[in-house]
Design an enzyme around this catalytic site. Structure first.
Site, PDB file in Angstrom:
ATOM      1  N   ASP A 281      44.801 -17.709  16.578  1.00  0.00           N
ATOM      2  CA  ASP A 281      44.717 -18.548  17.775  1.00  0.00           C
ATOM      3  C   ASP A 281      45.545 -17.855  18.863  1.00  0.00           C
ATOM      4  O   ASP A 281      46.391 -17.009  18.597  1.00  0.00           O
ATOM      5  CB  ASP A 281      45.224 -19.966  17.475  1.00  0.00           C
ATOM      6  CG  ASP A 281      44.762 -20.952  18.539  1.00  0.00           C
ATOM      7  OD1 ASP A 281      44.848 -22.156  18.310  1.00  0.00           O
ATOM      8  OD2 ASP A 281      44.288 -20.492  19.605  1.00  0.00           O
TER       9      ASP A 281
HETATM   10  C1  GLC Z   1      43.753 -22.502  22.379  1.00  0.00           C
HETATM   11  C2  GLC Z   1      43.404 -23.405  21.222  1.00  0.00           C
HETATM   12  C3  GLC Z   1      42.196 -22.964  20.451  1.00  0.00           C
HETATM   13  C4  GLC Z   1      41.232 -22.273  21.399  1.00  0.00           C
HETATM   14  C5  GLC Z   1      41.884 -20.981  21.860  1.00  0.00           C
HETATM   15  C6  GLC Z   1      41.012 -20.200  22.841  1.00  0.00           C
HETATM   16  O1  GLC Z   1      45.131 -22.403  22.499  1.00  0.00           O
HETATM   17  O2  GLC Z   1      44.421 -23.731  20.283  1.00  0.00           O
HETATM   18  O3  GLC Z   1      41.631 -24.130  19.832  1.00  0.00           O
HETATM   19  O4  GLC Z   1      40.013 -21.990  20.735  1.00  0.00           O
HETATM   20  O5  GLC Z   1      43.163 -21.201  22.436  1.00  0.00           O
HETATM   21  O6  GLC Z   1      40.864 -20.929  24.021  1.00  0.00           O
END
Ligand code: GLC
Length: 747
Positions: A281
């Site tokens: 993430d």
């Molecule tokens: C965010 C979220 C995740 C998302 C990613 C890309 O912080 O935790 O769910 O897919 O970043 O945007």
């Protein structure tokens, strides 16, 4: 047409320029992957392991050069079919190995046509509708060049304070697993189809157990709970063929999930044999330094890549340190090869080597297509839960002489879409005010009452009360804006914000019937509001077509059918609350409950009953998991078991009769729960093991069967997965708190 020709020409060029054979069968694909890897330098391999967010490079030329030099394997949030196709062409034609790029984006509950937030979608208990919605989301996203979306979010949570409950399918592992399967199938569709988009099961794992409901917070989850609850939806997503997983932000039992070998390797790879790709993430690799688990970026890179992260999202510890780590012998090039093979396997499964481009004219024909908007309306209608309907307040007649429509959420085109709507456009929204105005015209008396949910001013009350006084009934739209839920937006107080309740009290004084429609990203603590209103429709954040969906229900073109995928608590003090709780040694029944105000003033008692409950809340929630009313009445009768003995190599059928004894033809979501009375660890007082959405005409009835197999009774007891003989109870009912009960024995 010009664009179409250029794409066609381009595609022909590419096919001839394609540098990897793409055998259909697994063996030849694996051979091709290994052959490609054998031609790549270490730097080129590591380049595949990086996902750059749009804006990372100082300018477009630098970005294109990074693609040419094989320094990036994927982009996050790069937008526009032309731009994406141009970058894809560069990757395929101008880079050494012609490896196509993944273009990722959060398409969580719709791309441009926005569907209800996932918690709303889950309230439909309709996996086929949700699969269709996710397919539409992918078709719209793919028409703009997106080939990877970071969905489904299938974290289980027991905590409505947690802002990301909005993105979840609620508290139950069985229901969430059904939706995980449907969402993966909807998102990915047929991988040979150009509109296939890679799904991403997230956030692996346990993120929803953030202590105190505070996003990103520590999670402690004992292995039985991890395996019996939190891993189940992810196992379902894997079984459904999810091409990718996303590691999470949280530290799980002291080890951040983006560096957690137990989850990323032991569970995902060794036990489940997952062959897809794990992306971290956003910045979660380097956040292991902040967690205090990695000493520095190099250490973070080593821990993440060793544990099982294949691609790093947004931060650059992989591209900055993996080569050094290999040269220092701290990680092997073989490990890098395995990580890159996972990435290439996803790109090949998605057909990117053979069909890297989208037909540019698609977007015009798909974005906001009427059929898409119609499905959004249908799913929104099926996601709104009727929590109260005293004296048949609903449905209203379209011939009503006058109706007061009050509240900021009657006309909130952005907020009705909910959280995570990157590409949703509020101009596309049809609000309840617009729709009701179309139906009633001048018979609608609109007043805001409050400007927005946290408004503390009562200056708008008089106009709202005036509108109410000159109307036959009131539809009062309350809630919380989309910004009050979603990532990082956790609330300690889960009441209706501002003075919305105070306005409800004033409207109540007018003596008019009040229908409360709640737009929110979480189950709010609305005990008082539930008491004050004559009818309550919980709409969540219903998406682009909120207006038509609300009108379909309040004017009775359709009956509400939705049921709660999450418990409603009386107040935050009851959290965490989930229906599949343990019995404890001193379970309280509702009858044990003495209202704190009824306790004698001079009581000398030592205790109010030595039971496990709150002396002010009791043991029951405000509304139970699975609860939802209808405009008709369903009667459950004649629970039967094909046998009261379940042998290990057989199954039994449990059935009941559901009659529509009202006068509205509609659906009922029939639920089946089981309890294991004695186990080698304590077992929940009940667990959802089946549900079936049936359609019954007034006066008709339907027999609903559920099969119970020994495998359905399996659980992890801390040492092994076991199926233990013994006594079981089974219910068939309309929610988790009521139903017909029978017993059987597993022998
Ligand atoms: C965010 C979220 C995740 C998302 C990613 C890309 O912080 O935790 O769910 O897919 O970043 O945007």
């Amino acid at each position: 047409m010009k664009y179409f020709h250029s794409i066609l020409l381009l595609s022909l060029l590419i096919f001839s320029g394609c540098k990897i054979k793409t055998g259909k069968d697994t063996d030849s694909s694996e051979q091709n992957i290994q052959e490609l890897i054998s031609k790549m330098t270490l730097a080129e391999k590591i380049g595949q392991m990086y996902q750059a967010f749009d804006g990372f490079y100082p300018n477009d030329e630098a970005l294109k050069n990074a693609v040419r030099e094989g320094k990036v394997g994927s982009f996050l949030n790069v937008q526009g079919a032309d731009r994406i196709n141009e970058l894809q062409r560069i990757a395929l034609e101008e880079s050494k190995h012609g490896i196509p790029l993944l273009f990722g984006r959060d398409v969580i509950h719709g791309y441009r046509t926005i569907f209800p937030i996932p918690l709303g979608m889950a309230s439909s208990w309709d996996t086929s509708l949700v699969e269709k919605a996710m397919r539409i989301s992918s078709v719209e996203a793919a028409s703009m060049g997106i080939n990877w979306t970071f969905a489904p979010m299938i974290d289980i949570t027991w905590d409505p304070r947690w802002g990301r409950i909005a993105e979840s399918c609620g508290e139950d592992p069985f229901l969430t697993s059904q939706f995980a399967t449907a969402m993966v199938k909807g998102i990915q569709g047929n991988l040979d189809d150009p509109t296939a988009v890679a799904a991403c099961a997230k956030h692996f794992v346990g993120y929803g157990m953030a202590e105190a409901g505070r996003d990103y917070n520590t999670t402690y989850i004992p292995e039985p709970l991890l395996r019996n609850v939190h891993l189940k939806p992810f196992k379902a997503a894997k079984a459904a063929g999810a091409l990718t997983f996303m590691s999470a932000f949280n530290d799980l039992n002291g080890v951040p999930t983006s560096g957690n070998e137990f989850t990323l390797k032991t569970i995902l790879r060794d036990e489940w044999n997952f062959k897809g790709m794990v992306v971290s993430d956003w910045a979660s690799v380097e956040e292991m330094i902040t967690h205090g688990y990695a000493a520095n970026r190099k250490d973070a890179a080593e821990k993440a890549v060793s544990a099982g992260v294949d691609m790093e999202m947004s931060t650059t510890s992989f591209i900055d340190y993996l080569k050094i780590l290999v040269e220092e012998g701290k990680i092997s090039e073989k490990l890098i090869n395995n990580r890159v093979a996972n990435i290439l396997r996803v790109k090949m499964s998605l057909g990117l080597f053979t069909k890297p481009f989208l037909d540019g004219k698609m977007a015009k024909d798909t974005i906001l297509a009427k059929s898409h908007l119609n499905l959004s309306r249908e799913l929104a209608r099926n996601s709104m839960v009727l929590l109260k309907n005293n004296n048949q307040t609903l449905p209203l007649s379209k011939d009503i002489r006058s109706l007061a429509v009050i509240g900021s959420f009657a006309d909130a085109p952005h907020d009705q879409m909910g959280t995570w709507v990157f590409d949703g456009n509020s101009d596309d929204s049809e609000t309840p005010r617009t729709t009701i105005n179309k139906i009633l015209g001048k018979r609608m008396n609109f007043a805001l009452g409050v400007e927005y949910s946290r408004d503390k001013s009562t200056v708008g009350f008089n106009k709202a009360i005036d509108a109410a006084r000159k109307s036959e009934a009131i539809v009062y739209f309350v809630g919380e804006e989309s910004i009050l839920s979603g990532e990082s937006n956790s609330r300690g107080i889960i009441d209706l914000p501002g003075v919305q309740k105070e306005l409800l009290i004033e409207l109540k004084k007018t003596g008019k019937r009040i229908i409360l429609v709640v737009m929110a990203g979480r189950p709010l603590a609305i005990a008082d509001e539930l008491e004050l209103a004559d009818a309550v429709l919980y709409a969540w954040h219903p998406g682009t077509m909120a207006g038509p969906a609300v009108a379909d229900l309040i004017f009775g073109d359709y009956s509400p059918t939705a049921k709660l995928p999450v418990t409603f608590v009386k107040g935050a003090g009851q959290i965490p609350f989930y229906y599949y709780r343990k019995n404890t040694g001193r379970p309280a029944a509702n009858s044990d409950f003495t209202y704190i105000d009824d306790i004698p003033r001079n009581s000398k008692q030592l205790s109010l009953g030595f039971k496990s409950m709150h002396i002010d809340y009791g043991i029951e929630p405000l509304l139970p998991f699975g609860y939802g009313l209808s405009y008709t009445k369903f009667q459950y009768t004649n629970l039967q078991l094909s046998d009261t003995i379940l042998n290990f190599n057989e199954s039994i059928i449990v059935s009941a009769n559901i009659s529509n004894v009202g006068n509205f033809e509609t659906d009922e979501i029939v639920q089946m729960y089981v309890r294991d009375k004695v186990g080698s660890i304590t077992r929940p007082i009940k667990e959802l093991k089946g549900f079936n959405k049936i359609h019954v005409k007034p006066g008709d009835n339907m027999k609903v069967d559920f099969e119970i197999k020994p495998a359905d009774l399996e659980f992890f007891n801390g040492k092994d997965y076991v199926i233990e003989p013994g006594n079981f109870e089974v219910w068939i009912g309309p929610n988790s708190a009521e139903g017909l009960k029978a017993k059987f024995v597993l022998k």
